[in-house]
Design an enzyme around this catalytic site. Structure first.
Site: not given
Ligand code: IVH
Length: 667
Positions: A108, A110, A112, A222, A310, A404, A422, A427
């Protein structure tokens, strides 16, 4: 009227099955909607109670989450194999244990996603659980009910509907739908999901089932884990029967007479898996005959009759268009590769962090380079290789800026860290990030204050520090781009609401260096208020259990420089300035004795079933203490996926380490 209602329910169930499970709709969406509207109207007009398995009852109120319920039998994981040799070894083990009995294998895909268990009683869906730690799962019934491919009632077949049935399967989000969800999340100021699996996990654990219902979740079942009163001889038979009952099974299964034949199936899907509309991370190989499965049995973790084979981590090749430098909340400059957009594991990737200057140098990354991006498991995509052989000579080396990029202040480089900073605290880029942090979910939780709005607020000089948020008014706000009066009104309301946030959230929201959620909670547990903390000496702060000299220094520095900000927040009317000090704190003795009582924990890495904050809450609720760094005073380290330096420290100090499953069990 009742017969009409019953007929209509049966008809809708039929079309739900055709559309969501078999992918063979017989009527249009509009016709389906008409049937649903008719049923809703009839149900409203009738005095009879509406049964929970009526097609109109998918979205109830909120979701009841958090109840831990034992699985009938453990929801095991699968042992992994990564190449043909390991697959062969699995086959040999099976042959040995079954003493050369002929064995048929089922393969089957797999999927995810997230493993779930579905329980049907007398054909009606009554309970759904997450996998949890395998022994106990979390009740997610209300959220699972919203998934159209989870039938609320099984279809009657020639065989009787069993009195109890438990099917196990995988919930997922189709890969092409992830981008839509992320566009919406970013508009709402939420961070995007890195992959469809995270999106599915996040959606299944929402408190509001109505939001879950809006997510395009789907399922493949499954395994028939339990069925009362019916015997099957093979896995294939049980899959066939589950399909007839209306459960959705993946169509790409195959049967093989030998383990060698499995390799072809695997290779076919290595080549074709990108074309599937959902994520897969391998194939699952199962012994088909149930008596043989039974004979092979299981270890405490894996069945001996199945193995995951896998696929390699997903990779994609693309080009670096340019390298931008972003300025973080604490002034750290982070280079980010802007990429020619590419699809990888279900998400469109447009950029990848390059971490720091050193990383660019060590990997010799240049603008215009073709690179290999990889995503393994849950992690965000990273650049794993520069295709230097593809260089044309037009690639350009990147020069890390000396100023910066936002405020032009010369950057600071120090010997003891790779980060370039920075150091101008005014800023604009840092200010924007500080506001975003202040408004974030784990801090003051101001919904609707996303990056686009923050950009405008700062650029238009409406906000110069977080206290200014409390002076915002609907009228000028509504003039901002993509705002309008209703959103402006909502934002002002959300900001007003945030005034009631508990003091530790406000402290965390201030974004003091080294003061994460755990440290903020520790400090408040000790000092009770921001005022007291702001007046505390370095020594007093350092003497708090779990607080080191670096944190103490950072806190003292912050308060010595930011008194005006505190005054402004007090003036804005934040409740924590008036209530925190007097608030009765729960006594530790009120908590019943448990494994956690009086012990000190550190939580690190990412956990599957909850966030670190949630884990900390669970520990504290049981009388335990959570600190942020591993010291000799730490009793246990709870280590999730990707645990790093804290893990190493715990090993070095010989501190016991709990896995997520151990932790769950102790809970
Ligand atoms: S069989 C004891 N079949 O993969 C049987 N699992 O890494 C165990 N999964 O926990 C599961 N697709 O959530 C099986 N076709 C499939 C699957 C599958 C996805 C998940 C499942 C399991 C995890 C193990």
């Amino acid at each position: 009227m009742q017969t009409q209602i019953d007929d209509l329910r049966a008809l809708i169930r039929h079309h739900e099955r055709k559309y969501y499970i078999e992918n063979q709709p017989e009527i249009s969406d509009a016709e389906f909607d008409v049937l649903m509207k008719q049923l809703e109207a009839l149900e409203a007009a009738s005095d009879a109670p509406i049964p929970p398995d009526s097609p109109t009852q998918r979205v109830g109120g909120g979701a009841v989450l958090g109840t831990r319920i034992p699985h009938r039998n453990p929801m095991l994981s699968l042992n992994n194999s990564y190449d043909q040799q390991e697959l062969k070894e699995f086959g040999e083990r099976v042959r040995r244990l079954l003493e050369d009995e002929p064995t048929e294998y089922i393969t089957e895909l797999k999927i995810d996603g997230l493993g779930v268990s579905l329980i049907y009683e007398n054909g009606v869906f009554t309970r759904g659980l997450t996998r949890g730690d395998g022994e106990y799962g979390e009740d997610i019934t209300d959220n699972l009910r919203t998934i159209r491919s989870v039938p609320l009632r099984l279809t009657e077949t020639d065989a009787e509907i069993p009195s109890v049935l438990e099917a196990r399967g995988e919930v997922f989000i189709p890969k092409h739908r992830l981008d839509d969800i992320n566009v919406q999340r970013e508009a709402e100021g939420e961070p995007p999901f890195a992959n469809p699996r995270n999106a599915a996990a996040g959606s299944l654990r929402l408190q509001d089932a109505a939001i879950t219902a809006s997510r395009p979740l789907d399922i493949f079942v499954y395994n028939l884990n339990y069925v009362e009163g019916i015997e099957f001889s093979t896995h294939t038979e049980s899959l066939e029967k589950m399909k007839r009952w209306g459960l959705k099974c993946n169509p790409h299964t195959a049967c093989h007479k030998s383990i060698e034949a499995v390799q072809n199936y695997y290779e076919r899907w290595v080549a074709e898996r990108d074309e599937l509309p959902y994520e897969t991370d391998g194939v699952v190989v199962k012994v088909n005959r149930l008596s043989q499965q039974h004979e092979l049995g299981a270890t405490s973790k894996y069945p001996r009759w199945a193995i995951a084979y896998k696929f390699n981590a997903q990779q994609a090749i693309t080009t670096i268009e340019r390298i931008d430098v972003q300025v973080g909340r604490t002034g750290v400059l982070t280079p980010v590769a802007i990429l020619v957009p590419v699809t990888l594991a279900g998400a469109t990737i447009t950029n990848a962090t390059l971490h720091n200057e050193q990383e660019i140098q060590t990997k010799d990354i240049r603008i215009g380079d073709r690179i290999v991006l990889e995503r393994a498991g849950d992690v965000i995509p990273k650049i794993v290789e520069v295709l230097t052989a593809d260089r044309t000579g037009n690639e350009k080396a990147f020069e890390f800026p000396d100023q910066c990029p936002v405020c032009d202040t010369p950057v600071q480089r120090t010997e003891d860290e790779v980060a370039v900073r920075c150091v101008n605290i005014s800023c604009i880029a840092q200010l924007k990030r500080r506001i975003a942090h202040y408004a974030s979910r784990n801090a003051l939780q101001i919904e609707g204050l996303g990056p686009a709005t923050i950009d405008q607020l700062v650029d238009e000089k409406l906000v110069r520090d977080v206290a200014d948020l409390y002076d915002l008014e609907i009228e000028p706000l509504s003039k901002l781009e993509r705002m309008g009066v209703p959103s402006a009104r909502n934002l002002v309301h959300q900001i007003e609401q945030s005034k009631t946030a508990p003091v530790e959230k406000v402290l965390f929201g201030l974004g003091i260096f080294h003061v994460g959620e755990t440290v903020a909670e520790l400090l408040i547990e000790h000092f009770l208020s921001l005022d007291a903390l702001s007046k505390a000496t370095l020594e007093a702060i350092e003497s708090v259990d779990g607080i080191g000299p670096q944190i103490a220094e950072s806190v003292v520095n912050f308060f010595s420089q930011n008194q005006p900000l505190l005054d402004n927040l007090r003036e804005a009317g934040l409740h924590c300035f008036t209530v925190a000090a007097d608030m009765p704190r729960p006594e530790a003795s009120a908590v019943p004795d448990s494994f956690f009582s009086g012990k000190t924990f550190v939580v690190t890495g990412s956990l599957d079933s909850m966030t670190r904050t949630e884990a900390s809450k669970e520990i504290k609720a049981r009388g335990g203490k959570v600190t942020s760094s591993v010291t000799s005073k730490t009793d246990y380290l709870i280590a999730g996926e990707g645990a790093g330096s804290k893990y190493a420290k715990a090993v070095e100090l010989d501190i016991p380490i709990l896995t997520e499953a151990d932790f769950f069990q102790k809970l």
